[in-house]
Design a protein around this motif. Sequence first.
Motif, PDB file in Angstrom:
ATOM      1  N   THR A 102       0.820  -1.210   0.000  1.00 37.78           N
ATOM      2  CA  THR A 102       0.000   0.000   0.000  1.00 37.78           C
ATOM      3  C   THR A 102       0.856   1.263   0.000  1.00 37.78           C
ATOM      4  O   THR A 102       0.309   2.362  -0.032  1.00 37.78           O
TER       5      THR A 102
ATOM      6  N   PHE B  89      -3.547  -3.581  -1.867  1.00 38.93           N
ATOM      7  CA  PHE B  89      -4.661  -3.357  -0.954  1.00 38.93           C
ATOM      8  C   PHE B  89      -4.387  -4.062   0.358  1.00 38.93           C
ATOM      9  O   PHE B  89      -3.753  -5.103   0.383  1.00 38.93           O
ATOM     10  N   HIS B  98     -10.892   1.538   1.469  1.00 39.47           N
ATOM     11  CA  HIS B  98      -9.596   1.620   0.779  1.00 39.47           C
ATOM     12  C   HIS B  98      -9.510   2.939   0.012  1.00 39.47           C
ATOM     13  O   HIS B  98      -8.555   3.694   0.161  1.00 39.47           O
TER      14      HIS B  98
END
Lengths: 281, 300
Positions: A102, B89, B98
């Motif tokens: 991420t 993710f 998200h």
Amino acid sequence: MTTLGNTIAAEFAKLLTTRLWWILALVLFGYIGLLAGGLAALFAGISSGAISPDAAGSSGSGGLPDFGTLPPLIYSFASSVGYVFPVLIGALATTGEFRHQTLTPTFLASPRRGQVLGAKVIALFVVGAVFGIVALAASVGLGAPVMNAFDVDPLLTDSATWALIARTVLAMGLWAIIGVGLGVLVPNQVASIVIVLAFTQFVEPLLRLAASFLEVTARIGNFLPGAASDALVGASVFTMASPTGGAAAALDWWQGGLVLLAYALVATLGGYFASWKRDVT
Amino acid sequence: MPTGTTIEFSHIHKSFGATTAVNDLSFTVEPGRVTGFLGPNGAGKTTSLRMLLGLVAPTSGTATFGGIRYRDLPQPLHTVGAALEAASFHPGRSARNHLGVYTTAAGLPRTRVMAVLEQVGLGAHADQRVGGYSLGMRQRLGLAYALLGDPGVLVLDEPINGLDPEGIKWIRGFLRAMAAEGRTVLVSSHLLSEVQQSVDDVVIIARGALVHLGPLASLETDAAPQIVVDSPDREALGAALTAAGLTYSVGRTGLLVAAADPGSVGHLAFAAGVEVSALHRQKAGLEDSFLALVGEGHTL
């Protein structure tokens, strides 16, 4: 605009949108509650004569605390034992970015990486402080009524108790930043968790015990992060149990706080160069 | 309507230790067109795109959006939307949360989250944990992230990987529509056939270096035509071709001869008394030109 405020808000959103924070908070509350409640009952029971020292198995070790200081000892379980939880959430929040890749969407939305790490430090400090409040809710919330039941004054009207509580919250916030620093120094999540658990549960307690036998090493041992944290809070089961009594060489609370802050900042800055500003592939 | 800016790669170079990943790459991507960024796996496409987006630091050279580096863009998500790999993710977070995180980070209105999820067809799955998404759904979520800021430039790395046939058809239309609105669209692929129906221009790299640049049609003219000829007696036909000084290779439907004129090959067979069962000119496919450009030995 990608302002610092937005970046901090995003870091809070990251923490609050997965289950990690409340699972850790729940375990922290249960763990500290059991420990503080149980030991409050044991020690207060002994002091009130409800439990005989022989029955408690403390056959003349002299390790029992002075009961005037029992409440701070019980309350300080929040940080002296609970500090592993803010370190864990700090390390997990940071290593998770590497593990789940991420960092890519994070750095695309906020290309100034130093700002992102700064925002993470601020958000985790707050979450660590909240963990401190949760841990105190367990240690004070369960310890005080138990001591009261055994006719030991829980010292809740004492301003020193509330100063200890405030310093515990600060210490827990600083521990979460140390977790962030560890996370950027050791981005591998499994390795990071192993280091947290091994260091806090095994290596540091042993080092502190070993260091406490000699005056010189005891002085150095005061600069271990756990010792600095206990100095900041002002009470701990570790300092009470050490052979030299600990108090002789312990740092002042503000010195302990500065040492803890130094650990947090050095680890985070080191990690910034070691992993955070590197290529994201 | 957001306007696209040009993407400019200028002498960009990246080495990982002794390995050169990207070597002196320069090209420009224009707005209003879909540009395919092609090359075999390992050619340096992803590294180039990551340098463009400020995720990987170039060893030398620059990659900019109209002269501005990614990290210097005042509103990066509003200028450029990027979808890199299908796995960026946290599996425990829902698609809504998200996207919400990055909407917050970029200071975009929260309403964009559902808007882009609807746009990519994930509206019904907004509150499902991403860990349970299929590869195709993850691709769509990656695309939704790219669209959050309604950007004028789209940079998509292998967006067709993992999509089902319906998804592939959808994304082709989507790319065309984005370019028709005046946006700059750069889309990478290791398979020309995946994108040849949607791209206007192609940039082809191999081993980190540029090998071809231009409109898609330019690939066809680069390739020499071939003559396909077949006979019940292939040996005799081959001997006749060799005797005439022509080289050939054995293909699936006959012998492939590097000659310009089918008539001359037919005459040659006739003169040698070999029966011909097939004779036609075959224009080398785009894919063949592509493979020739990126070189042998690069199995796709």
